[in-house]
Design a protein around this motif. Structure first.
Motif, short mmCIF file in Angstrom:
data_model
loop_
_atom_site.label_atom_id
_atom_site.label_comp_id
_atom_site.label_asym_id
_atom_site.label_seq_id
_atom_site.Cartn_x
_atom_site.Cartn_y
_atom_site.Cartn_z
N THR A 636 0.74 -1.22 0.04
CA THR A 636 0.06 -0.09 -0.04
C THR A 636 0.97 1.38 0.05
O THR A 636 0.41 2.29 -0.50
CB THR A 636 -1.03 0.11 1.17
OG1 THR A 636 -0.29 -0.02 2.30
CG2 THR A 636 -2.07 -1.20 1.19
N ALA A 639 1.83 1.66 -3.44
CA ALA A 639 0.78 2.25 -4.39
C ALA A 639 0.21 3.55 -3.80
O ALA A 639 -0.69 3.94 -4.30
CB ALA A 639 -0.27 1.27 -4.44
N GLN A 640 0.75 3.95 -2.89
CA GLN A 640 0.39 5.55 -2.41
C GLN A 640 -0.87 5.39 -1.97
O GLN A 640 -1.81 6.42 -1.94
CB GLN A 640 0.72 6.60 -3.59
CG GLN A 640 1.83 6.38 -4.22
CD GLN A 640 3.19 6.68 -3.40
OE1 GLN A 640 2.99 7.83 -2.68
NE2 GLN A 640 4.01 5.95 -3.65
N ALA A 641 -1.32 4.33 -1.18
CA ALA A 641 -2.63 4.08 -0.57
C ALA A 641 -2.64 4.32 0.97
O ALA A 641 -3.76 4.38 1.49
CB ALA A 641 -3.29 2.96 -1.01
N GLN A 667 -8.68 6.15 -5.50
CA GLN A 667 -8.61 5.05 -4.18
C GLN A 667 -8.81 3.74 -4.62
O GLN A 667 -7.95 2.89 -4.32
CB GLN A 667 -9.64 5.35 -3.10
CG GLN A 667 -9.25 6.88 -2.42
CD GLN A 667 -10.35 7.38 -1.54
OE1 GLN A 667 -11.36 6.64 -1.34
NE2 GLN A 667 -10.25 8.23 -0.35
N ARG A 670 -5.57 2.86 -6.65
CA ARG A 670 -4.61 2.39 -5.73
C ARG A 670 -4.55 1.35 -5.15
O ARG A 670 -3.62 0.27 -5.00
CB ARG A 670 -4.25 3.60 -4.82
CG ARG A 670 -3.51 4.92 -5.65
CD ARG A 670 -3.56 6.04 -4.61
NE ARG A 670 -4.66 6.73 -4.28
CZ ARG A 670 -4.96 7.85 -3.66
NH1 ARG A 670 -3.89 8.05 -2.71
NH2 ARG A 670 -5.90 8.41 -3.68
N LEU A 693 -4.98 9.10 -11.13
CA LEU A 693 -4.16 9.38 -10.45
C LEU A 693 -3.77 10.79 -10.90
O LEU A 693 -3.45 10.96 -12.02
CB LEU A 693 -2.73 8.48 -10.20
CG LEU A 693 -3.19 7.19 -9.78
CD1 LEU A 693 -1.96 6.38 -9.60
CD2 LEU A 693 -3.91 7.00 -8.54
N THR A 697 0.86 12.10 -7.54
CA THR A 697 0.81 10.69 -6.97
C THR A 697 1.14 9.66 -8.08
O THR A 697 1.95 8.84 -7.53
CB THR A 697 -0.68 10.40 -6.66
OG1 THR A 697 -1.33 11.19 -5.88
CG2 THR A 697 -0.87 9.11 -6.11
N LEU A 701 4.08 7.07 -7.18
CA LEU A 701 3.85 5.47 -7.34
C LEU A 701 5.01 5.14 -8.31
O LEU A 701 5.37 4.11 -7.99
CB LEU A 701 2.60 5.63 -8.15
CG LEU A 701 1.92 4.01 -7.77
CD1 LEU A 701 0.46 4.21 -7.63
CD2 LEU A 701 2.31 3.26 -9.08
#
Length: 767
Positions: A636, A639-641, A667, A670, A693, A697, A701
């Motif tokens: 995560t 994945a920039q989540a 969201q 991601r 995205l 971001t 990512l």
């Protein structure tokens, strides 16, 4: 000319009938094809048929018992035999006086004299008060042929009645008022005075009695037996009550047995039908799971849902009803016909006429309703399709303000289905009043004809009542069969639709002798002169595609809309198979691998990020259930989540609605990327997975992704050059062909198509 026109019309009608017959035959063939699902239940089916037989015998036996209560219990005061168990000496002499020699010998051999010198006098005195020192009686022996004895005694007593009628007629006395009711008390001493009547007088009446209808002699015989019992001091009322209670108790027991059999049959039929439906749904689901995109092009999602639910419910209903009706109806029909004819043959024409009328009505209903049954399932498909599209595209509908248009579209689909349902229901409701009319008409006709036969002493009231019940059973059995023939076509349509799914040829199959991958998969993907054409298309979508995606590198695809980018990456996990050429993984043709082995090596992020109902953690572990919490967090982060997950109260336990409808597009995308990264596969495919995205971001990512994937092969499909400009190998597609390949800087210089895309996105600088 008129003859030619008439001939043509007749030929058209014949062809229509022939085509309908062919369609019905095919439907029945499909219905028979799904019978394999009944094989595991063969023993419960046999048990159900045996219980149905018990239920049928119970139902068929009850009218006979009711007839016995009326005929014997009420009309004959419970006296079953014309030959009395005991008779006075005077009565015996009278009986013997109106018999032939062979009959007389039979009676004499069947009775034993009990008088004051008999050893068992005391025993019989307790039972018969008539017996004393001055009176003797004859008692029936054990193990006698009661049927022959009844016939001989009853005909003797009928001969006596004929004799009395002859004498009274000669004396001009009203015989009807004197002999109309044999159940009244009779002065037996007056009857005994005829015991010594000369043989030449009684002989002709004996012949007349022997030639008479057995039913008349039987009625006279039991009536005389009642008088004999009264003479001996027997409580006839007690005999009647005992008989009625005995038969009544037997009816209760038979009814309870029938009820138990009915309940057990219903339970077994429900278990079998539910089990078959469960297995069938499971097989359809597994079959659909094995579908490639080519098979999904044949069946819409709405149609597959209808086939898995409504169509299987139709099969479940036909099995449930069939076990109880198809097997039960012949038992009742055949058994009822046999017993009705055995009761009285002369009124069987009433049943035949009723069945003829019923079949004519059912034929009309069948012809009218059958086409509508075939339409119904297609209309349910249409309604499901409209409903699913409206619910899935609700945001688009609101955005364009087309709610009214969608309501009208739904109303039309709903109204079409409702109209067909109403039409079918109106036709079916027509049956009930017609059936009521037929059954009531049959009852009236039986009573009318039966009354005349009763008046002529050719039939008894109980037999007429039993015949009415058997007639109703026969008519109801034919109705059951007819209803099944109406329901079966609809079930055959459903069976056809189910069989179409189950028997659909899968275009993507595992090889018979699959090749195993090495323990350590490098992830080299190579396209070797690959071409692909969709089934039924006139031209190739991809032509002569050759490239190699190496481990540790990022291979990116870019091109205009419709250039074949998504189709190309769908060939790698074998969502489609190539038309020409081959695709290899570490030098092995992907068609030589099992689909499971191949797809286990791929972490795929599709164009449309799909999340499943559950929570965030369950979605991230979807491809690798054994992933640890640390591995999930690392995926995560890449994945920039992490930021939006940690901001939720329940964090990784936060719920995800069906389809991920409670998270935003970015969201969702991601989380889909994190799910693929959690799998830790040697190959990652990102099919336009960064489109939702923002640039910041996206850049973060890509930077984290390069570090996370390490030596894995990364394949990216993108629309934005900024997403792929740092890839080691960029391939430009245009109308299914490769028109450029290289790095970002090389393509800016050498590929016009790439340069046009870069200019349109204001990215003209080199990196």
């Amino acid at each position: 000319g008129k003859f030619c026109i008439d001939s043509s019309l007749f030929s058209c009608k014949v062809m229509i009938i022939y085509n309908n017959a062919i369609k019905t035959k095919k439907g029945m063939t499909k219905l028979l094809r799904v019978r394999k699902y009944l094989k595991p239940y063969i023993f419960p089916i046999i048990l159900a048929i045996m219980l149905l037989f018990c239920q049928g015998m119970s139902d068929l036996y009850l009218p006979n018992l009711m007839s016995d209560i009326v005929n014997t219990g009420i009309q004959r005061s419970g006296i079953e035999h014309a030959a009395p168990e005991a008779v006075s000496s005077d009565g015996m002499n009278m009986i013997l006086n109106f018999m032939k020699e062979d009959q007389r010998k039979l009676v004499e051999d069947s009775y034993i004299l009990i008088d004051k010198n008999s050893s068992n006098l005391k025993k019989y005195r307790e039972k018969y008060s008539y017996l004393d020192d001055s009176h003797s009686i004859y008692v029936l022996k054990d193990n006698v042929d009661i049927e022959k004895l009844d016939d001989a005694v009853s005909r003797s007593e009928l001969a006596l009645v004929f004799t009395l009628q002859g004498i009274m007629s000669a004396l001009d006395i009203d015989t009807e008022s004197n002999f109309n009711n044999m159940s009244d008390d009779v002065d037996m001493s007056k009857l005994y005075s005829f015991a010594s009547m000369p043989a030449d007088i009684s002989e002709k009446y004996i012949e007349k009695a022997n030639d008479a209808d057995p039913m008349i002699s039987e009625q006279v015989g039991t009536a005389m037996a009642k008088q004999f019992y009264k003479e001996l001091g027997v409580d006839v009322a007690a005999i009647q009550n005992s008989y009625i209670l005995h038969i009544g108790l037997l009816m209760v027991l038979v009814t309870i047995g029938g009820v138990i059999a009915t309940i057990l049959v219903s339970f077994i039929a429900s278990k079998i039908s539910a089990g078959v439906a469960r297995t069938m749904r499971s097989h359809i689901f597994r079959k659909v799971e094995s579908f490639s995109n080519e098979e999904f092009d044949k069946f819409s999602t709405a149609s597959l849902i209808t086939r898995t639910t409504n169509d299987i419910t139709q099969i479940q209903n036909i099995i449930n009803m069939g076990l109880r009706m198809i097997c039960y109806a012949p038992i009742m029909g055949i058994g009822g016909a046999i017993l009705a004819v055995s009761t009285t043959m002369s009124m069987s024409w009433i049943i035949i006429a009723a069945i003829g009328v019923l079949l004519a009505v059912m034929l009309v209903v069948f012809v009218v309703a059958m086409p509508k049954f075939k339409m119904m399932q297609k209309l349910i498909d249409r309604l499901n399709l409209v409903t699913r599209e409206s619910l899935s595209g609700l945001l688009v509908i609101r955005a364009f303000g087309t709610e009214r248009q969608e309501e009208e579209r739904f109303d039309k689909a709903n109204k079409d289905l409702t109209d067909v349902n109403l039409f079918v229901n109106r036709v079916m409701t027509f049956l009930m009043p017609v059936m009521t009319l037929i059954m009531n008409g049959v009852s009236m006709l039986v009573v009318w004809v039966g009354a005349h036969r009763i008046e002529q002493a050719e039939m008894q009231v109980g037999d007429m009542m039993a015949f009415i019940q058997y007639s109703m059973m026969i008519i109801m059995s034919f109705l059951m069969i007819a209803v099944m023939f109406i329901i079966i076509p609809r079930a055959s349509v459903s069976a056809t639709r189910i069989a179409d799914v189950l028997e659909c040829d899968i275009s993507i199959k595992d090889p018979e002798n699959p090749v195993s991958l090495k323990e350590k998969v490098k992830g080299e993907v190579k396209f070797d002169n690959v071409s692909f054409r969709y089934k039924g298309a006139n031209s190739d979508v991809l032509r002569n595609i050759s490239f190699t995606a190496n481990p540790g590198e990022t291979t990116a695809f870019i091109g205009t809309t419709g250039s074949g980018k998504t189709t190309l990456v769908n060939l790698i996990p074998r969502f489609y198979d190539v038309t020409e050429g081959k695709i290899t993984l570490d030098g092995i043709d992907v068609r030589d691998l099992t689909q499971r082995d191949l797809r286990e090596q791929i972490g795929l992020v599709p164009q449309k990020g799909m999340l499943f109902s559950g929570d965030i953690a369950s979605n991230l572990r979807y491809g690798r259930n054994e992933a640890t919490d640390d591995e999930i967090k690392k995926a995560t982060e890449t994945a920039q989540a992490t930021e939006f997950i940690e901001s939720k109260p329940d964090k990784y336990a936060s719920p995800i609605a069906q389809g991920g409808s409670n998270v935003s597009g970015g969201q969702k995308q991601r989380l889909a990327i994190a799910r693929a990264l959690t799998k830790k596969a040697p190959i990652y495919i990102f099919d336009d997975s960064f489109s939702a995205l923002d640039f910041k971001t996206d850049a973060a990512l890509r930077k984290a992704l390069k570090k996370y994937t390490g030596n894995s092969t990364v394949i990216i499909v993108a629309q934005r050059i900024s997403t792929i400009m740092y890839a080691e190998n960029i391939i430009v597609l245009d109308e299914g062909r490769i028109v450029g390949r290289g790095t970002h800087n090389e393509l800016l210089k050498n590929c016009k198509a790439y340069r046009d895309i870069a200019v349109s996105q204001n990215i003209t600088q080199e990196v």
